[in-house]
Motif scaffolding. Structure first.
Motif, PDB file in Angstrom:
ATOM      1  N   HIS A  93       0.862  -1.194   0.000  1.00  0.00           N
ATOM      2  CA  HIS A  93       0.000   0.000   0.000  1.00  0.00           C
ATOM      3  C   HIS A  93       0.895   1.240   0.000  1.00  0.00           C
ATOM      4  N   GLY A  94       0.306   2.384  -0.203  1.00  0.00           N
ATOM      5  CA  GLY A  94       1.054   3.634  -0.239  1.00  0.00           C
ATOM      6  C   GLY A  94       1.294   4.141   1.175  1.00  0.00           C
ATOM      7  N   ARG A  95       2.306   3.620   1.815  1.00  0.00           N
ATOM      8  CA  ARG A  95       2.597   3.934   3.216  1.00  0.00           C
ATOM      9  C   ARG A  95       2.958   5.405   3.428  1.00  0.00           C
ATOM     10  N   GLU A  96       3.445   6.075   2.360  1.00  0.00           N
ATOM     11  CA  GLU A  96       3.823   7.488   2.462  1.00  0.00           C
ATOM     12  C   GLU A  96       2.759   8.385   1.841  1.00  0.00           C
ATOM     13  N   GLY A  97       1.551   7.846   1.643  1.00  0.00           N
ATOM     14  CA  GLY A  97       0.452   8.630   1.096  1.00  0.00           C
ATOM     15  C   GLY A  97       0.424   8.693  -0.423  1.00  0.00           C
ATOM     16  N   GLN A  98       1.361   8.000  -1.086  1.00  0.00           N
ATOM     17  CA  GLN A  98       1.401   8.032  -2.545  1.00  0.00           C
ATOM     18  C   GLN A  98       0.288   7.170  -3.145  1.00  0.00           C
ATOM     19  N   GLU A  99      -0.153   7.546  -4.339  1.00  0.00           N
ATOM     20  CA  GLU A  99      -1.145   6.762  -5.061  1.00  0.00           C
ATOM     21  C   GLU A  99      -0.463   5.501  -5.579  1.00  0.00           C
ATOM     22  N   VAL A 100      -1.108   4.354  -5.417  1.00  0.00           N
ATOM     23  CA  VAL A 100      -0.559   3.075  -5.848  1.00  0.00           C
ATOM     24  C   VAL A 100      -1.658   2.243  -6.497  1.00  0.00           C
ATOM     25  N   CYS A 101      -1.263   1.252  -7.284  1.00  0.00           N
ATOM     26  CA  CYS A 101      -2.263   0.347  -7.845  1.00  0.00           C
ATOM     27  C   CYS A 101      -1.611  -0.927  -8.366  1.00  0.00           C
ATOM     28  N   TRP A 102      -2.419  -1.966  -8.471  1.00  0.00           N
ATOM     29  CA  TRP A 102      -2.030  -3.216  -9.121  1.00  0.00           C
ATOM     30  C   TRP A 102      -2.487  -3.107 -10.570  1.00  0.00           C
ATOM     31  N   VAL A 103      -1.603  -3.427 -11.492  1.00  0.00           N
ATOM     32  CA  VAL A 103      -1.888  -3.275 -12.915  1.00  0.00           C
ATOM     33  C   VAL A 103      -1.574  -4.587 -13.635  1.00  0.00           C
ATOM     34  N   PRO A 104      -2.488  -5.069 -14.502  1.00  0.00           N
ATOM     35  CA  PRO A 104      -2.133  -6.232 -15.312  1.00  0.00           C
ATOM     36  C   PRO A 104      -0.890  -5.892 -16.143  1.00  0.00           C
TER      37      PRO A 104
END
Length: 126
Positions: A93-104
């Motif tokens: 997850h974005g522990r520092e507040g950054q946007e994150v995602c799982w991508v195919p």
């Protein structure tokens, strides 16, 4: 000045975990494989484990060298050591507040990455 960076290609079920660089950072606003700078005397794999814990809240259990990329941005020279991370504990997850995602993997082409990361995206799509 050369900056050494360890980055993780976190893989799970045909998807890869990516993060959006903060707009106040070098190459900000672009997507990246999470990781960070190697400290003085720190080996790349140790830096990877430390950075992924700090940034994404995961513990690396299994990682292998994927590719090393040297790139000159003009204002900064980087050596990026990429590892595939196939076993980890915790949910990234974005522990520092950054946007994150799982991508195919096949959808990576739809995301804007820093120039030094493009060769990695191409390699992952082969």
């Amino acid at each position: 000045m050369l900056v050494r960076v360890a980055a993780g290609i976190i893989l799970r079920e045909g998807q890869v975990f990516i993060a959006l660089r903060s707009s106040d950072k070098h190459q900000g606003g672009l997507w990246e494989f999470p990781g960070g700078k190697c400290e003085e005397g720190e080996v790349s794999l140790s830096a990877l484990a430390r950075e992924l814990n700090e940034e994404c809240g995961v513990e690396v259990l299994e990682a292998s060298h994927f590719q090393t990329v040297a790139h000159d941005y003009g204002d900064k020279q980087v050596e990026l050591v990429f590892f595939t991370v196939t076993k980890f504990s915790g949910e990234p997850h974005g522990r520092e507040g950054q946007e994150v995602c799982w991508v195919p993997l096949g959808d990576l082409v739809n995301y804007a990455f820093p120039e030094a990361n493009r060769v990695i995206v191409e390699s992952l799509l082969k």
